[in-house]
Write an enzyme that holds these catalytic residues in place. Sequence first.
Site, short mmCIF file in Angstrom:
data_model
loop_
_atom_site.label_atom_id
_atom_site.label_comp_id
_atom_site.label_asym_id
_atom_site.label_seq_id
_atom_site.Cartn_x
_atom_site.Cartn_y
_atom_site.Cartn_z
CB CYS A 119 -1.00 -0.05 1.14
SG CYS A 119 -2.28 -1.29 0.83
CG ASP A 120 -1.72 4.66 -0.50
OD1 ASP A 120 -2.11 3.54 -0.88
OD2 ASP A 120 -2.43 5.66 -0.58
CE LYS A 121 1.30 8.31 1.50
NZ LYS A 121 0.09 7.54 1.31
CB CYS A 197 -7.95 0.55 -3.05
SG CYS A 197 -8.28 0.50 -1.28
CD GLU A 448 -3.94 10.12 0.21
OE1 GLU A 448 -3.05 9.63 -0.49
OE2 GLU A 448 -4.96 9.51 0.55
CB SER A 474 -6.86 10.02 -2.26
OG SER A 474 -6.98 8.68 -2.67
#
Length: 558
Positions: A119-121, A197, A448, A474
């Site tokens: 995921c993101d980070k 996601c 975000e 986001s």
Amino acid sequence: MRSDRVKKGIERSPHRSLLKALGYTDEEIQNPLIGIVNSQNEIVPGHLHLDTIVEAVKAGVRMGGGTPIEFPAIAVCDGIAMGHVGMHYSLASRELIADSIEAMTMAHGFDALVMVPNCDKVVPGMLMAAARVNIPTVIVSGGPMLAGKMPQKQKSCSQDVSLSTVFEAVGAVTAGTMTEEELYEYEEHACPGCGSCSGMFTANSMNCLTEVLGMGLPGNGTIPAVYAERIRLAKKAGMAVMEALKKNMKPRDIMTKEAFYNALTVDMALGCSTNSMLHLPAIAYEAGVELNLDIANTISEKTPNLCKLSPAGSHHIEDLYQAGGVQAVMKELAKKDLLHLDLITITGKTVGDNIQGAMNRNPNVIRPIENPYSTTGGIAVLKGNLAPDGCVVKRSAVAEEMLQHQGPAQVFDSEEEVIQAILGGEIQKGSVVVIRYEGPKGGPGMREMLSPTSALAGMGLDKDVALITDGRFSGATRGASIGHISPEAAEGGPIAFVQDGDLISIDMIQGTITLHVSKEELDNRKQHWKPKEPKIKTGYLARYAKLVTSASTGAVFK
């Protein structure tokens, strides 16, 4: 071997005894010691299944003659952290991840690493660590979530849904165009299982770009989390790191200036998250490569946008996978000589070798380069007197009528203030909503703004209202949402001096953002300006605010 520092010679007998306390045999200790960085936890849907991926990686390492040794990394779920104090910690966690991997790797003398993010980070944090410690490393992610499927009784919407759909549905309920019962149906079906996601949000953007950089095997960005092919990929990653170790192939050998240019090019073609404009410069900084917003804009100007994945369009990552994946997009770009094909990758082969057998199986998902959505890239960098150091917008997710927009400012000093105004019906059509003191220092942590953008989209205002912020958006955001305004308000950037009613012009075609206030008036406002008191004054975020640099430099520590 690098691990000899902890295991070779009579003076290392105590060290070996500690390794034996872990159950390792002499034979295992004599093999190369491969650190397996596992970011599995039970709060992030994209990380729930990573133990399965890690076990497959270990099998691959053992097949290659190494001894896998697992250690953990933290991971924050941006979706769960969204809209409250938790989002202050999301971007800030990237530095913690990189630092902790460095500490574990240097303390224990690993010979090589396989990092398992999703995921993101976590993905950029691990890539930053890989560049910093610079020992043979492979990244293998957990893979994307499948899109949700709505029951057929919902006739008014696309049947494929994702997390961003739920955020926007909240705005629709507020606007009175959807019932709470219908919202519950979205809630029930949008996220059907594990994985990052399902749209081209930040996590999948970075997993795809890891593949382009050459640090992940082909398929890393798009093979769904629940497919057996993902397990096979993880085993191959374990084997690949052993080959990289034999060849002494290090991250900085792979992540060269040209590799980052490739990543930016594919970024523009895919229409990735604007957060890639924070993460790619940060990874490049650790690799000793200069990467800035001007370079990104130059590449965007000559790179066609070939994909409109959610939130820009109706396709999801599983559709990109079925269409041929990242390699097929690269094959299209190679037709116009837009990529450096002679660069070495973690496969041991060049970029050109890797994409040789790729095929675009669905021109509706991956447009042929002769028929792009636009001749310029999915991300644009804007500059002007409101953002002298630049700002970023996901141009591919903006309605055509909003590519050029002029309107009066409605100014808010936090995300909470703007959410209250949106839900209270205070936002005027045609306005430019300004959200400030949300930058890396001012946030702190550069939150975000998915909640406000989604609420506006759900209320049908995304084609009437622009949002600008020194915070970020986001990857699930769509609409005229312009983030990373630099310098930020907390550093006395021009955004700090905007007042309600000031006219602001945005031109995403020419790449400009203009505050129609004279320099004399701005100088006068600056004389009476006082920085806002920081929202958080203790703990990690207080230290973060002191060390972090501007969004225009990737919000790295210097």
